[in-house]
Scaffold this motif. Sequence first.
Motif, PDB file in Angstrom:
ATOM      1  N   PRO A 218       0.830  -1.201   0.000  1.00 56.25           N
ATOM      2  CA  PRO A 218       0.000   0.000   0.000  1.00 56.25           C
ATOM      3  C   PRO A 218       0.867   1.254   0.000  1.00 56.25           C
ATOM      4  N   ILE A 219       0.275   2.343  -0.456  1.00 62.72           N
ATOM      5  CA  ILE A 219       0.978   3.630  -0.501  1.00 62.72           C
ATOM      6  C   ILE A 219       0.213   4.622   0.363  1.00 62.72           C
ATOM      7  N   ARG A 220       0.944   5.326   1.215  1.00 59.04           N
ATOM      8  CA  ARG A 220       0.318   6.293   2.110  1.00 59.04           C
ATOM      9  C   ARG A 220      -0.267   7.471   1.331  1.00 59.04           C
ATOM     10  N   ALA A 221      -1.212   8.148   1.964  1.00 56.89           N
ATOM     11  CA  ALA A 221      -1.593   9.468   1.470  1.00 56.89           C
ATOM     12  C   ALA A 221      -0.341  10.341   1.453  1.00 56.89           C
ATOM     13  N   ALA A 222      -0.240  11.229   0.476  1.00 55.47           N
ATOM     14  CA  ALA A 222       1.073  11.847   0.283  1.00 55.47           C
ATOM     15  C   ALA A 222       0.990  13.279  -0.225  1.00 55.47           C
ATOM     16  N   PHE A 223       2.048  14.017   0.105  1.00 53.17           N
ATOM     17  CA  PHE A 223       2.343  15.280  -0.550  1.00 53.17           C
ATOM     18  C   PHE A 223       2.990  14.966  -1.902  1.00 53.17           C
ATOM     19  N   ILE A 224       3.154  16.002  -2.714  1.00 52.01           N
ATOM     20  CA  ILE A 224       3.814  15.851  -4.007  1.00 52.01           C
ATOM     21  C   ILE A 224       5.251  16.355  -3.895  1.00 52.01           C
ATOM     22  N   GLY A 225       6.172  15.592  -4.459  1.00 48.81           N
ATOM     23  CA  GLY A 225       7.559  16.022  -4.563  1.00 48.81           C
ATOM     24  C   GLY A 225       7.977  16.054  -6.025  1.00 48.81           C
ATOM     25  N   ILE A 226       8.641  17.118  -6.414  1.00 49.13           N
ATOM     26  CA  ILE A 226       9.144  17.250  -7.787  1.00 49.13           C
ATOM     27  C   ILE A 226      10.645  17.462  -7.713  1.00 49.13           C
ATOM     28  N   CYS A 227      11.382  16.635  -8.435  1.00 48.54           N
ATOM     29  CA  CYS A 227      12.828  16.802  -8.447  1.00 48.54           C
ATOM     30  C   CYS A 227      13.377  16.510  -9.832  1.00 48.54           C
ATOM     31  N   VAL A 229      15.573  14.850 -12.859  1.00 47.77           N
ATOM     32  CA  VAL A 229      15.884  13.477 -13.254  1.00 47.77           C
ATOM     33  C   VAL A 229      17.263  13.056 -12.754  1.00 47.77           C
ATOM     34  N   GLY A 230      18.174  14.035 -12.643  1.00 46.14           N
ATOM     35  CA  GLY A 230      19.515  13.724 -12.162  1.00 46.14           C
ATOM     36  C   GLY A 230      19.555  13.220 -10.730  1.00 46.14           C
ATOM     37  N   GLN A 231      18.453  13.392  -9.984  1.00 47.80           N
ATOM     38  CA  GLN A 231      18.369  12.912  -8.607  1.00 47.80           C
ATOM     39  C   GLN A 231      17.881  11.464  -8.520  1.00 47.80           C
ATOM     40  N   ARG A 232      17.641  10.843  -9.646  1.00 49.86           N
ATOM     41  CA  ARG A 232      16.992   9.532  -9.684  1.00 49.86           C
ATOM     42  C   ARG A 232      17.691   8.495  -8.805  1.00 49.86           C
ATOM     43  N   THR A 233      18.994   8.370  -8.955  1.00 46.57           N
ATOM     44  CA  THR A 233      19.718   7.343  -8.204  1.00 46.57           C
ATOM     45  C   THR A 233      19.730   7.648  -6.715  1.00 46.57           C
ATOM     46  N   ARG A 234      20.020   8.907  -6.352  1.00 46.24           N
ATOM     47  CA  ARG A 234      20.055   9.276  -4.937  1.00 46.24           C
ATOM     48  C   ARG A 234      18.681   9.096  -4.290  1.00 46.24           C
ATOM     49  N   LEU A 235      17.633   9.442  -5.025  1.00 45.17           N
ATOM     50  CA  LEU A 235      16.287   9.310  -4.479  1.00 45.17           C
ATOM     51  C   LEU A 235      15.939   7.843  -4.224  1.00 45.17           C
ATOM     52  N   SER A 236      16.323   6.967  -5.138  1.00 48.02           N
ATOM     53  CA  SER A 236      16.016   5.546  -4.965  1.00 48.02           C
ATOM     54  C   SER A 236      16.786   4.928  -3.805  1.00 48.02           C
ATOM     55  N   ASN A 237      17.868   5.600  -3.358  1.00 45.55           N
ATOM     56  CA  ASN A 237      18.650   5.100  -2.221  1.00 45.55           C
ATOM     57  C   ASN A 237      18.134   5.580  -0.873  1.00 45.55           C
ATOM     58  N   THR A 260       7.842   6.593  -4.237  1.00 41.10           N
ATOM     59  CA  THR A 260       7.401   7.276  -3.022  1.00 41.10           C
ATOM     60  C   THR A 260       8.383   7.050  -1.873  1.00 41.10           C
ATOM     61  N   THR A 261       8.542   8.075  -1.059  1.00 42.73           N
ATOM     62  CA  THR A 261       9.283   7.954   0.195  1.00 42.73           C
ATOM     63  C   THR A 261       8.309   8.307   1.315  1.00 42.73           C
ATOM     64  N   ASP A 262       7.731   7.287   1.914  1.00 37.57           N
ATOM     65  CA  ASP A 262       6.765   7.468   2.997  1.00 37.57           C
ATOM     66  C   ASP A 262       5.625   8.397   2.588  1.00 37.57           C
ATOM     67  N   ASP A 263       5.672   9.664   2.991  1.00 40.88           N
ATOM     68  CA  ASP A 263       4.545  10.580   2.776  1.00 40.88           C
ATOM     69  C   ASP A 263       4.731  11.506   1.573  1.00 40.88           C
ATOM     70  N   ILE A 264       5.632  11.183   0.670  1.00 39.03           N
ATOM     71  CA  ILE A 264       5.879  12.015  -0.508  1.00 39.03           C
ATOM     72  C   ILE A 264       5.896  11.128  -1.751  1.00 39.03           C
ATOM     73  N   ARG A 265       5.119  11.488  -2.744  1.00 40.82           N
ATOM     74  CA  ARG A 265       5.162  10.802  -4.034  1.00 40.82           C
ATOM     75  C   ARG A 265       5.913  11.694  -5.025  1.00 40.82           C
ATOM     76  N   TRP A 266       6.930  11.118  -5.661  1.00 34.43           N
ATOM     77  CA  TRP A 266       7.893  11.892  -6.418  1.00 34.43           C
ATOM     78  C   TRP A 266       7.669  11.793  -7.926  1.00 34.43           C
ATOM     79  N   LEU A 267       7.741  12.961  -8.572  1.00 33.98           N
ATOM     80  CA  LEU A 267       7.741  13.044 -10.031  1.00 33.98           C
ATOM     81  C   LEU A 267       9.080  13.607 -10.490  1.00 33.98           C
ATOM     82  N   LEU A 268       9.567  13.119 -11.625  1.00 35.81           N
ATOM     83  CA  LEU A 268      10.858  13.556 -12.156  1.00 35.81           C
ATOM     84  C   LEU A 268      10.662  14.339 -13.448  1.00 35.81           C
ATOM     85  N   THR A 269      11.463  15.379 -13.601  1.00 37.51           N
ATOM     86  CA  THR A 269      11.453  16.152 -14.841  1.00 37.51           C
ATOM     87  C   THR A 269      12.792  16.846 -15.016  1.00 37.51           C
ATOM     88  N   ASN A 270      13.211  16.982 -16.260  1.00 40.64           N
ATOM     89  CA  ASN A 270      14.422  17.752 -16.558  1.00 40.64           C
ATOM     90  C   ASN A 270      14.178  19.249 -16.457  1.00 40.64           C
TER      91      ASN A 270
END
Length: 346
Positions: A218-227, A229-237, A260-270
């Motif tokens: 399951p995925i928690r209710a969440a805020f939105i995070g935008i970062c 694409v270059g953060q992809r690897t660090r975010l997955s860690n 997602t990281t707990d309460d944040i669902r992340w979208l990536l864009t250049n």
Amino acid sequence: MNKLMFFTAEERLSRHNDLASILPLGFRAGSARFEVNNLMHTTTRINHPINIWYQSQVLLRVIDAFVYVRFGKKDSMPQHAGDVNKWRRWANPLAQTVALVEGVDPAPILLSKTDIQVRIKEYGAYIVTSSWMTFTGLTDDQIQMSDILLDNMRLTLDTLTRDVASGTASQTTASNGTPTDTFINKQDLDTIVTNLLIQNTRMIKGQVNAGPNQGTSPIRAAFIGICHVGQRTRLSNVSGFKHVANYAKPGEIMPDEFGTTDDIRWLLTNNATRATATTGYENLIFGEEFYGTVKIKGNSADAPLIFHGKNQVNSPLERFTTLGWLQNFAAEILNDNFGHKLITTI
């Protein structure tokens, strides 16, 4: 019965010459080697009148994901009502914890409000195409030009929204990353989420319940995070990160969502903002009504995409056409407490 026949050297030479007389032109008797005949028509002598094939299926044209304009509060205002939009937010009065005196009315309380204003402006771009190009060229080119201009319009509105949202005064630099303090990390993200909740910030996405598929969660209710694409690897860690592949319901995945990281669902864009050109990143985390966008209904032109034929432009000889887009638009932060920017490095 046939008798074996033996030939003298002279007879064998004579038969060899007879064979040469019936071989196809260009072959030499006694060998398999082919010789080019100078009388042959080749592409050197007669070249193809058209020697290029144009693939009408054009190559992939990539463009940044348009993510910022999706989440702001979207409003509009009518025509002929000016060019300034105003939002109003009322403040909640404090709890009235003092008991009333019998027969005595309390003092009246005063309510307070905050007004946020933004002026709507116009944005646009156009191209000019010679009538000769239109006359001699492929009609597919005109379709591609229209698509490019529409994407340019979308990118412009998304970038305007990004610049406003990323200009929030609420920002910190990551300080608890591993092995480098300024890497994106769970502790700093948890602190931001806690601060947003202290401000009663509403989450944008609801909870996604568990599903029957193996390996999903399951995925928690969440805020939105935008970062970026270059953060992809660090975010997955980041501890506790879940990739969209592990979501219980694939239909709940947003376009351009990474995980997602707990309460944040992340979208990536250049198109995400950078703290520095090479290493720094600005990660925006926000809830409902952190920022808003507004436009005047309709347009000062008849449509977003505007075409003027050769008989409509100021050309006595009808030498060109124009194609462009025009939009009115504005974005503004509505409540700075509802968003935060975390600055990180890679």
